[in-house]
Design an enzyme around this catalytic site. Structure first.
Site, mmCIF file in Angstrom:
data_model
loop_
_atom_site.group_PDB
_atom_site.id
_atom_site.type_symbol
_atom_site.label_atom_id
_atom_site.label_comp_id
_atom_site.label_asym_id
_atom_site.label_seq_id
_atom_site.Cartn_x
_atom_site.Cartn_y
_atom_site.Cartn_z
ATOM 1 N N ARG A 192 0.637 -1.317 -0.152
ATOM 2 C CA ARG A 192 0.112 -0.054 0.018
ATOM 3 C C ARG A 192 0.846 1.354 -0.084
ATOM 4 N NH1 ARG A 192 -1.963 -3.530 4.070
ATOM 5 N NH2 ARG A 192 -3.975 -4.267 3.546
ATOM 6 N N LYS A 216 -1.847 -2.806 7.998
ATOM 7 C CA LYS A 216 -2.801 -2.093 8.854
ATOM 8 C C LYS A 216 -2.910 -2.637 10.217
ATOM 9 C CE LYS A 216 -6.116 -0.979 5.177
ATOM 10 N NZ LYS A 216 -7.534 -0.955 4.554
ATOM 11 N N HIS A 261 -2.376 2.584 -6.200
ATOM 12 C CA HIS A 261 -3.349 1.528 -5.944
ATOM 13 C C HIS A 261 -3.582 0.865 -6.868
ATOM 14 C CE1 HIS A 261 -6.131 -0.892 -3.763
ATOM 15 N NE2 HIS A 261 -6.891 -1.024 -4.703
ATOM 16 N N ARG A 277 -0.886 -1.877 -7.188
ATOM 17 C CA ARG A 277 -1.130 -2.915 -6.071
ATOM 18 C C ARG A 277 -2.093 -3.966 -6.871
ATOM 19 N NH1 ARG A 277 -1.357 -4.401 -0.761
ATOM 20 N NH2 ARG A 277 -3.692 -4.966 0.148
ATOM 21 N N HIS A 294 -3.667 -8.831 3.457
ATOM 22 C CA HIS A 294 -5.285 -8.718 3.486
ATOM 23 C C HIS A 294 -5.727 -10.024 4.945
ATOM 24 C CE1 HIS A 294 -6.535 -7.777 -0.677
ATOM 25 N NE2 HIS A 294 -6.273 -6.647 0.015
ATOM 26 N N TYR A 333 -9.610 -8.901 -6.920
ATOM 27 C CA TYR A 333 -8.647 -9.151 -7.961
ATOM 28 C C TYR A 333 -8.843 -10.090 -8.913
ATOM 29 C CZ TYR A 333 -6.538 -5.445 -4.851
ATOM 30 O OH TYR A 333 -6.181 -4.464 -4.043
#
Length: 298
Positions: free
Chosen positions: A146, A170, A240, A243, A266, A275
């Site tokens: 990210r 995250k 993004h 990514r 994730h 995706y």
């Protein structure tokens, strides 16, 4: 208002990034500004759904898209859920709210030719800025990280000998990403340039501006957008999209969905499956071209 307590909760307990916390705070404050301007100041326990709905209508009248409205309402919903948790209110006024419908947009990744065009342009130059920009593009495309993760990379996070990269994702979740040889070479070149320009004992952030300062969101966005808007007609040429391209290209070439999930950082497969639509399109193309029953007679 308990907003400051909520912000502390997001930062300290939920471990949200500074960028995410700022977005939550901005959304919630915009609602209370609207409320005060139209109805006057009132305690949270007196806020009803019709009041929130009037805010939503105002946003729509101002041309705010459904996706953005949903994000703002989601921030407010999280705030009221927190107020329930600390027993300021008994029930959230948004308990039965349904999100606005959002048209699903299929994001087309960059092609291999578009990626190569940018990489070749950057590889042809030898100055510090080009070396850094090449490292940025290479890190996005070869790791799928990210934008916030790239900005927060530290020099010590790179282990060229072991060909690994430590990434803080995250909620401060750490993951180790293996580096392919090409990316190792790109990073070696950049780090040598970095050392020549700013000294080998500077430590700190891996990627620096021309003045030796830390990168920031708009710098990264503008850099990536500038290079890819020159070689691509796509409407979205953001970090993004690199990514997205990383994930799609891996899946198109047979990578396991679970492996891609881990590389992207994730929490669940559901996030990674967005995706797969392009991968399925590629798979369908191969299938149609290869299956004997789909070949026309000579």
């Amino acid at each position: 208002m308990a907003l400051s307590s909520f912000i502390d909760y997001l930062s300290l307990e939920r471990k949200y990034s500074k960028h995410t916390v700022t977005a939550y705070s901005r959304d919630i404050e915009s609602f209370f500004d609207f409320l005060e301007n139209r109805y006057g100041e009132m305690p949270e326990r007196e806020i009803s759904y019709p009041l929130i709905r009037s805010w939503i209508v105002k946003l729509a009248d101002e041309g705010v898209g459904n996706r953005s409205v949903n994000r703002k309402v989601s921030s407010l919903k999280a705030y009221f859920k927190f107020l329930q948790k600390i027993e300021v209110i008994e029930q959230s006024p948004l308990a039965k709210h349904k999100s606005l419908k959002v048209k699903k947009e299929i994001q087309v990744p960059f092609s291999g030719d578009e990626i190569d065009a940018v990489l070749n342009e950057l590889s042809a130059a030898s100055d510090f800025a080009s070396s850094r920009d090449l490292a940025m593009v290479a890190l996005f495309y070869a790791t799928g990280m990210r934008r916030s993760e790239l900005i927060n990379l530290q020099l010590d996070d790179v282990n060229l000998a072991q060909k690994t990269l430590k990434v803080l994702g995250k909620r401060n979740k750490e993951r180790i990403i293996p580096l392919i040889d090409w990316l190792v070479d790109v990073l070696k070149t950049y780090i040598n340039q970095r050392n020549q320009n700013f000294g080998s004992d500077t430590g700190g952030s891996l990627l620096l501006t021309n003045k030796g300062e830390n990168l920031y969101d708009t710098f990264v966005y503008r850099t990536i957008n500038r290079y890819f808007s020159e070689v691509s007609q796509k409407t979205k040429t953001s970090p993004h999209m690199l990514r997205h391209t990383f994930a799609t290209h891996l899946l198109n070439n047979g990578a396991d969905l679970n492996a891609v999930k881990e590389l992207l950082g994730h929490a669940s497969l559901a996030s990674t499956q967005v995706y797969t639509h392009t991968s399925m399109a590629e798979l369908s193309k191969v299938y149609r071209n290869a299956h004997p029953r789909n070949r026309s007679d000579d």
